[in-house]
Structures are given as structure tokens and as C-alpha cells.
Motif scaffolding. Sequence first.
Motif, mmCIF file in Angstrom:
data_model
loop_
_atom_site.group_PDB
_atom_site.id
_atom_site.type_symbol
_atom_site.label_atom_id
_atom_site.label_comp_id
_atom_site.label_asym_id
_atom_site.label_seq_id
_atom_site.Cartn_x
_atom_site.Cartn_y
_atom_site.Cartn_z
ATOM 1 N N ILE A 180 4.901 -15.000 7.245
ATOM 2 C CA ILE A 180 3.618 -14.513 7.151
ATOM 3 C C ILE A 180 2.741 -15.277 5.681
ATOM 4 C CG2 ILE A 180 4.188 -12.493 7.964
ATOM 5 C CD1 ILE A 180 4.112 -11.317 5.165
ATOM 6 N N GLU A 181 3.210 -16.363 5.333
ATOM 7 C CA GLU A 181 2.515 -16.948 3.958
ATOM 8 C C GLU A 181 1.781 -16.115 3.082
ATOM 9 O OE1 GLU A 181 0.810 -20.834 5.341
ATOM 10 O OE2 GLU A 181 1.250 -20.193 7.368
ATOM 11 N N MET A 182 2.804 -15.139 2.460
ATOM 12 C CA MET A 182 2.098 -14.320 1.311
ATOM 13 C C MET A 182 1.285 -14.877 0.212
ATOM 14 S SD MET A 182 5.192 -11.453 1.233
ATOM 15 C CE MET A 182 4.143 -10.318 0.237
ATOM 16 N N ASP A 183 1.683 -16.133 -0.021
ATOM 17 C CA ASP A 183 1.001 -16.778 -1.132
ATOM 18 C C ASP A 183 -0.438 -17.057 -0.754
ATOM 19 O OD1 ASP A 183 3.395 -16.909 -2.718
ATOM 20 O OD2 ASP A 183 3.917 -19.178 -2.107
ATOM 21 N N ASP A 184 -0.698 -16.970 0.459
ATOM 22 C CA ASP A 184 -2.330 -17.061 0.832
ATOM 23 C C ASP A 184 -3.213 -15.580 0.609
ATOM 24 O OD1 ASP A 184 -4.583 -18.214 1.983
ATOM 25 O OD2 ASP A 184 -4.159 -17.191 3.974
ATOM 26 N N TYR A 185 -2.300 -14.658 0.350
ATOM 27 C CA TYR A 185 -2.880 -13.373 -0.117
ATOM 28 C C TYR A 185 -3.937 -13.564 -1.341
ATOM 29 C CZ TYR A 185 0.167 -10.748 2.508
ATOM 30 O OH TYR A 185 1.011 -10.432 3.633
ATOM 31 N N VAL A 186 -5.280 -12.734 -1.343
ATOM 32 C CA VAL A 186 -5.992 -12.845 -2.382
ATOM 33 C C VAL A 186 -5.382 -12.171 -3.695
ATOM 34 C CG1 VAL A 186 -8.250 -12.807 -1.401
ATOM 35 C CG2 VAL A 186 -7.161 -10.620 -1.774
ATOM 36 N N GLY A 187 -5.741 -12.616 -4.707
ATOM 37 C CA GLY A 187 -4.737 -12.357 -6.239
ATOM 38 C C GLY A 187 -4.583 -10.598 -6.106
ATOM 39 N N TYR A 188 -5.530 -9.829 -6.018
ATOM 40 C CA TYR A 188 -5.147 -8.409 -6.203
ATOM 41 C C TYR A 188 -4.430 -7.792 -5.356
ATOM 42 C CZ TYR A 188 -8.044 -5.207 -3.130
ATOM 43 O OH TYR A 188 -8.445 -4.515 -1.990
ATOM 44 N N LEU A 189 -3.908 -8.385 -4.132
ATOM 45 C CA LEU A 189 -3.050 -7.947 -3.200
ATOM 46 C C LEU A 189 -1.709 -8.699 -3.318
ATOM 47 C CD1 LEU A 189 -5.061 -8.010 -0.071
ATOM 48 C CD2 LEU A 189 -4.505 -6.082 -1.317
ATOM 49 N N LYS A 190 -1.525 -9.405 -4.476
ATOM 50 C CA LYS A 190 -0.007 -9.892 -4.758
ATOM 51 C C LYS A 190 0.512 -8.861 -5.655
ATOM 52 C CE LYS A 190 -1.404 -14.673 -4.049
ATOM 53 N NZ LYS A 190 -1.617 -16.098 -4.643
ATOM 54 N N GLU A 191 1.715 -9.088 -5.837
ATOM 55 C CA GLU A 191 2.565 -8.000 -6.703
ATOM 56 C C GLU A 191 1.867 -7.632 -7.772
ATOM 57 O OE1 GLU A 191 6.226 -9.550 -7.848
ATOM 58 O OE2 GLU A 191 6.887 -10.179 -5.666
ATOM 59 N N PRO A 192 1.936 -6.182 -8.357
ATOM 60 C CA PRO A 192 2.701 -5.214 -7.941
ATOM 61 C C PRO A 192 2.401 -4.521 -6.464
ATOM 62 C CG PRO A 192 1.260 -4.214 -9.633
ATOM 63 C CD PRO A 192 0.959 -5.694 -9.230
ATOM 64 N N VAL A 193 1.240 -4.677 -5.904
ATOM 65 C CA VAL A 193 0.833 -4.314 -4.949
ATOM 66 C C VAL A 193 1.928 -4.623 -3.825
ATOM 67 C CG1 VAL A 193 -0.937 -4.069 -2.734
ATOM 68 C CG2 VAL A 193 -1.676 -4.038 -5.282
ATOM 69 N N GLY A 194 2.362 -3.633 -2.773
ATOM 70 C CA GLY A 194 3.159 -3.710 -1.745
ATOM 71 C C GLY A 194 4.808 -3.955 -2.186
ATOM 72 N N THR A 195 5.082 -3.526 -3.575
ATOM 73 C CA THR A 195 6.300 -3.561 -4.260
ATOM 74 C C THR A 195 6.596 -2.355 -4.768
ATOM 75 O OG1 THR A 195 6.025 -4.650 -6.399
ATOM 76 C CG2 THR A 195 6.143 -6.153 -4.578
ATOM 77 N N TRP A 196 7.779 -2.005 -4.953
ATOM 78 C CA TRP A 196 8.406 -0.935 -5.735
ATOM 79 C C TRP A 196 9.766 -1.123 -6.142
ATOM 80 C CZ3 TRP A 196 4.811 2.764 -6.653
ATOM 81 C CH2 TRP A 196 5.267 3.976 -7.349
#
Length: 555
Positions: A180-196
Motif C-alpha cells: 500500500i506504500e505507506m510512506d506516501d501518507y501525509v505526515g500527520y497520518l504516519k506513526e503513531p497514528v495507526g499504531t499501538w
Amino acid sequence: MKSHVYQRLLAMQASRRNVLKGAVGAGALALGSASGLATLVPRASAQGSLRAEMLKIPGVGAGSPTDADWQKVGELCLGGTKATVQEGEFAGVQLTFMGLNNQNLHNFLFRGFLKPWEAYTGARINWIDLAQADYNARLQQSIATGTVDFDILQMGAPFEGDVCGKGLASVMPDWVRDLIEMDDYVGYLKEPVGTWDGKTYRISIDGDCHNFNYRTDYFENEDFAKAWKDEGHAGDWAVPTTWQQVQEVTKFLKGKTIDGFPANGYLDPLKGWGGFGFYFLASRATAYAKHPDDSAWLFDPDTMKPRVNNEAWVRAIQDVLDVMDAQPPDQINADPGTTGFQQFLAGTGSMLSWWGDIGSSAKTSDSSIVGDVIGFSTLPGSDDVWNHKAGKWETLSSGPNFAPNMAYIGWGVYVMARVDSDSKKQKAAWSAAAHLGGKDISLWCAAYPSGFQPYRNSHFNIPEWVEAGYDEAFIDDYLSSEADSYNHPNAAIEPRIPGIFQYYSVAEDELAKTYAGQYASAQEGADKIAEAWERITDQIGRDNQIKLYKASLGI
């Protein structure tokens, strides 16, 4: 798009709105950065032809997409599935997907996107469709009882404390992250969003914020401009840039007409929406409540004492009360779906805060008649901001305080832990989720009515949108309002703490009583919310909530 290019783009955009203050009309607004945005963001290369073909389905201005269109898009975007799954590999697998059916979007699109996936993989999907007002209660019931009866879930990041923190979700496999090429997400949707606890659970399919939508024909209207001056208002008749101006304009328009129809100012949703309606009060409040020197705006981080009844929030509630008589008839029964789709897009009202759905629907939905007379910006600011620590209002030397509301942090797709005991079913569930969260299909969702807005760096490639049929000035204005919100240094980002929608839902209940006149004042209504929030915190566990709230704020 390389990260350094994107950051350079955002630095250029940061001053854009200051340059555009008081600009009238979409044409004036588009001049600020159209050439810079289009020049800095390169065209897609390897997937360019696929993306161009996909964006012609059905075509901008061709009316609302249909199920046949969704299936065509799903078929075009099967490349990732075919690279990771053999044809028929999931024969006999049955999956259950729980998500929304709002505005005939969300699950309706997912069905179409996944039909080609089902035909290729052999899996079959059963659907649980929920209205927005029912979503929170249904999910909370599953969390509280531990009876998860679905394999794949459409969910927002604020619920991650409840779902991921309680071990109800499956950890994302590495092959999905790459696909899904997660590195393409805008900055505020990268870790820690989506993680726990350091593990990744979420495939983002959306990047939420509220932006400001307004009718350019209202603010280009010469009769309004003359009346504004004749009535002694300060400054020119122009698009408001602060909530104080929004209030003044809304009161000014009461009783006036435009093109023979009643004129209305800012549209407030006065009816609850399963907890989601609270975001709309928050969008009025953040510029008052989110001080640039304080990361907190909902609770005190050391005590979890609510701030929802401080002077900033009380002012926001009072603002709503002060313009209720200027709203369209029966607004007390209008929820956010009404204000966005049945009112603003259908031609009622001049100003609205909403998610990016309004921009993507303005020119591509059958329900919209405002596509040629709509402009966008970040949420209005405030002439002053409440300094909660100092206990006083402050006027900043830098000018009005802006604090865009990152409402809900976007929808994602999550796979439930109950599939982990069956490797075939687990792979099938993650494959379906990855198909919905793929890079190419996400661009289509951002460009057409879907319930989702831009959330990847690659979504800000203006030439792709123009080639699809969007007017360059329009799409530059829209995308800039999104990027400027996502990357604002004082953005109000909500915490991913357990029970967040319990807080929001009870707030909606108390706000409904406030708007109905059951409380004597805005302060009393705010105090009732705060009292209820204190009870929720005690029920969940104050010490743990403090710990998680601080972590969400980076403290």
C-alpha cells in the motif's frame, strides 16, 4: 513525490492564506499558489496511464458515479492483488465487513471496488451497513462485550485506544505495508497514528480535517457589498477570515435574499450525529481554545479535568446560540449530513465547515449546484485566544490565532484479530483491506464522492486532477485548504484515548438540550458536559487516561 519536495511545497503554502486574506471570489483565491503547486508536484510516471484512465471514470461533470463505475475502478486497481495472491487462492473464504452507508457512499463503494477482487480471489464478503448516527453505539457494544462479529472494520483513529489497545485487531503483515506504500501518507497520518504499542494496525483510506467552504457569489454580490457599507460595518464585504467576522456576516445576511431566495450565513448542525456532530462545535472552538504554546485543548493533561467548560468553549457555544435565529427553518433538526449535502451543496447557506467531501462532491455529485461558486480555505481564526494556563484571553502579536480541526484523523481499514487463527482467512482479509487502501484507488476516492478526502502526498499532484477534468483554480484552492490544514503548526489534533466517543456522544446530548433552551446559559450547558466527562474518566480509569492522553500529545 520526494519528501523534501513536499516539505518545500508546504513551506510555500504556509503563507498563502495570509496573502489571500479578504480576497473575494474563487478567481482571486486561486492566484496565490496555482503555478507553484502545479510546478513543484511531478506527474505520476509508472502508473500515470492507469491513473489517467481511472480518473476518467465517469469523468468530472458527468454526474455521480454508479456501481458500474466503482467496479471498473476496482478492476483497474487489481495489480497489487494479482502480484500477491494467486487466482482463486481464497476460494471458500467468507469475510464480514462492517462500515458505513452514509450518503450512499462508504460501504456502497467498497462493494463495487471489491467485486472484481472477489471474482479473482474466490473469497466472498458479507456486509454490515451502519448509519453514521448508529456507528458509535454498535462498535462500542462490540468492544464492551468482546463479541466482535466482523473480520474487517472501517474505523477512525480515535477508536484505536479502544480496539487496538484491547487486542481486538490483527497486526499488519509486512507485505501489506509494502503493497500500500505507506510512506506516501501525509505526515500527520504516519506513526503513531495507526499504531499501538509499536505495532501497526491501520490501512489509512482517508485523512480528515474540517476546512471552510463558502459561496463566492455571495461575496461578489454588489447589493450585499453596498448594504454592508450602508449599515456601517467595518472593512469591505469579503470572505470572513475569523469567527468574529463569520458571526457578523451571518447576522448581516438574516432576512436578505440572493437571486430571489433567502440568504443564509454560516450553517450550524444543531442535531446530534452519533457523537460525530461534536466535531462541528469543535471547529468553532479550536481557534478560541487551542493556544499555540499549549498542545492540550480538550483536557488538562495532568489531571484529565475537562476544558470544555472554559471561556473558549463557552464562547463557541454562545456563538451558535447567537445565530440560531439566522439559520434556515427547522435547523434544530439538521444534523451534519443535512447541512453538508441537503443544504450547502444544494444551494442553501453561504458558509460551512465540513470534511473534504464537500470539495470532492461539488463538481462530481448530482446533488450539487454550487460547483462553480464555491471557494475553500482553512477554518477561520480568532482575534484572540484563551490562554488556559494564564486564565485570560490573549491577542497574539502575530495576528489572529488559527487552529485547524483535524477532526477524526481519517477513516482506516482494520482487520480483526479473530482471523489470525486461520492463515488463509487472515491473508484474505488483509488482501481485501489492502485493495481498498491502495495508492491508485485512493486517488479516485479523493477526486470523486466517496466519504474520503486527500491523505497521500501523491494526491497533491494538480496536473492529474486537471487532466481528469477539474478546473485548475478550483482544485488548487481545494487542495491547498487541505494541505494547509494538515500541516498547520497549531493544528488541533484529537487524542486517541479509550472512550473518546463516549465523551463526544454525551456532549452532543447536552448540546441538544442547550440549543433547545433547557439550560439557562451556554456556561450551564458546558458545565453539564464537563460533569459528564468527569464521570466517564472515572469509569474508565483516570490514571490510565492521563497516561494515554499525555502520550497522544507527545508529553
